[in-house]
Scaffold this active site. Sequence first.
Site, PDB file in Angstrom:
ATOM      1  N   ASP A  31     -47.140 -83.224  64.392  1.00 49.44           N
ATOM      2  CA  ASP A  31     -47.785 -83.039  65.687  1.00 49.44           C
ATOM      3  C   ASP A  31     -48.069 -84.369  66.383  1.00 49.44           C
ATOM      4  OD1 ASP A  31     -49.720 -83.882  63.867  1.00 49.44           O
ATOM      5  OD2 ASP A  31     -50.901 -82.046  63.970  1.00 49.44           O
TER       6      ASP A  31
ATOM      7  N   ASP B  47     -61.480 -75.839  60.500  1.00 46.28           N
ATOM      8  CA  ASP B  47     -61.342 -74.447  60.947  1.00 46.28           C
ATOM      9  C   ASP B  47     -60.109 -73.763  60.346  1.00 46.28           C
ATOM     10  OD1 ASP B  47     -59.321 -75.722  62.323  1.00 46.28           O
ATOM     11  OD2 ASP B  47     -59.993 -75.135  64.330  1.00 46.28           O
TER      12      ASP B  47
ATOM     13  N   HIS C 172     -57.002 -75.057  60.387  1.00 44.37           N
ATOM     14  CA  HIS C 172     -55.725 -75.331  61.050  1.00 44.37           C
ATOM     15  C   HIS C 172     -54.816 -76.190  60.180  1.00 44.37           C
ATOM     16  CE1 HIS C 172     -57.658 -79.056  63.068  1.00 44.37           C
ATOM     17  NE2 HIS C 172     -56.611 -79.547  62.434  1.00 44.37           N
TER      18      HIS C 172
ATOM     19  N   GLU D  64     -54.240 -73.877  65.604  1.00 40.93           N
ATOM     20  CA  GLU D  64     -55.640 -73.466  65.570  1.00 40.93           C
ATOM     21  C   GLU D  64     -55.745 -71.968  65.263  1.00 40.93           C
ATOM     22  OE1 GLU D  64     -57.846 -75.652  65.540  1.00 40.93           O
ATOM     23  OE2 GLU D  64     -57.879 -77.015  67.257  1.00 40.93           O
TER      24      GLU D  64
HETATM   25  C1  GLP Z   1     -55.756 -83.289  62.475  1.00 47.50           C
HETATM   26  C2  GLP Z   1     -54.270 -83.144  62.190  1.00 47.50           C
HETATM   27  C3  GLP Z   1     -54.016 -82.304  60.967  1.00 47.50           C
HETATM   28  C4  GLP Z   1     -54.921 -82.772  59.824  1.00 47.50           C
HETATM   29  C5  GLP Z   1     -56.358 -82.605  60.210  1.00 47.50           C
HETATM   30  C6  GLP Z   1     -57.326 -83.001  59.112  1.00 47.50           C
HETATM   31  O1  GLP Z   1     -56.261 -82.243  63.211  1.00 47.50           O
HETATM   32  N1  GLP Z   1     -53.550 -82.579  63.284  1.00 47.50           N
HETATM   33  O2  GLP Z   1     -52.650 -82.384  60.620  1.00 47.50           O
HETATM   34  O3  GLP Z   1     -54.635 -82.043  58.676  1.00 47.50           O
HETATM   35  O4  GLP Z   1     -56.581 -83.443  61.331  1.00 47.50           O
HETATM   36  O5  GLP Z   1     -57.487 -84.382  59.106  1.00 47.50           O
HETATM   37  P1  GLP Z   1     -58.184 -85.214  57.957  1.00 47.50           P
HETATM   38  O6  GLP Z   1     -57.179 -85.325  56.882  1.00 47.50           O
HETATM   39  O7  GLP Z   1     -58.479 -86.549  58.593  1.00 47.50           O
HETATM   40  O8  GLP Z   1     -59.392 -84.481  57.563  1.00 47.50           O
END
Ligand code: GLP
Length: 249
Positions: free
Chosen positions: A67, A136, A138, A143
């Site tokens: 993404d 959440d 995702h 989402e």
């Molecule tokens: C973002 C990314 C996700 C990731 C999430 C959790 O929203 N788009 O791909 O998994 O954050 O991030 P973290 O690993 O920093 O908790």
Amino acid sequence: MEVIILKTKEQIGEAAGKIIAEVVKNDPAAKLGLATGASPVPTYKYLISKYASGAISFKDVSAYNLDEYCNLPRDDENSYYTFMRKNLFDHIDIDPANTHIPDGNAADPDAECARYDALIEKIGGVDVQILGIGTDGHIGFNEPGDSFAPGTFKIKLHESTIESNSVYFKNGDMPRYALTMGIGTIMRAKKIVLIATGKAKAGAVKAMIEGEVSPACPASILQTHPDVTVFLDEAAAELLTGNHAKREV
Ligand code: GLP
């Protein structure tokens, strides 16, 4: 789903990194699905150390990221383009031409999403996909909603995601939209490695592993994938009631 609980982020990085390194050793032209966020950073550190010691090369590997934010300059310190360079690509011998991230600034986002899907279609899905999980539930930026998105699309980020991710945007407002691989795109991966650490992820982890498969928790779809390994620390695993593998390393 194989669920493995380890003590530290470094142990998780090593265990997840070994899976990726194995894929690359078996196929030097492996197609890797990569993720951003704090969760995969120790895994990237492990891969960088294996490259530095000469154990693996990424010369013929190609990478496909999940993404990217919309309306954020590509070189912004918080773009996922910058993140990948800083945390992995600049430290290994991957050919920059073989690194792919959706263009969140494309004039025509629909066309960009179709282009990205065609790219992944052409390789028949990635060999291994690394994932984190949002608080959440995702994955990528899929989402919670009423349905699972089949392909790459533009998403309006939910408030909880904006709250979690805005800590990184010290000098201003964070983007409200992103382009993300859809659940269908993610599920095409032959193998999936998901990493979650910390108490804040415990609810999402429980819903992903022990809840019903529902777009209300996008990560729950992974229960239906044939090859998923989930690495957790004790805090992220604290709400699980099932009998999952605990490994003391
Ligand atoms: C973002 C990314 C996700 C990731 C999430 C959790 O929203 N788009 O791909 O998994 O954050 O991030 P973290 O690993 O920093 O908790």
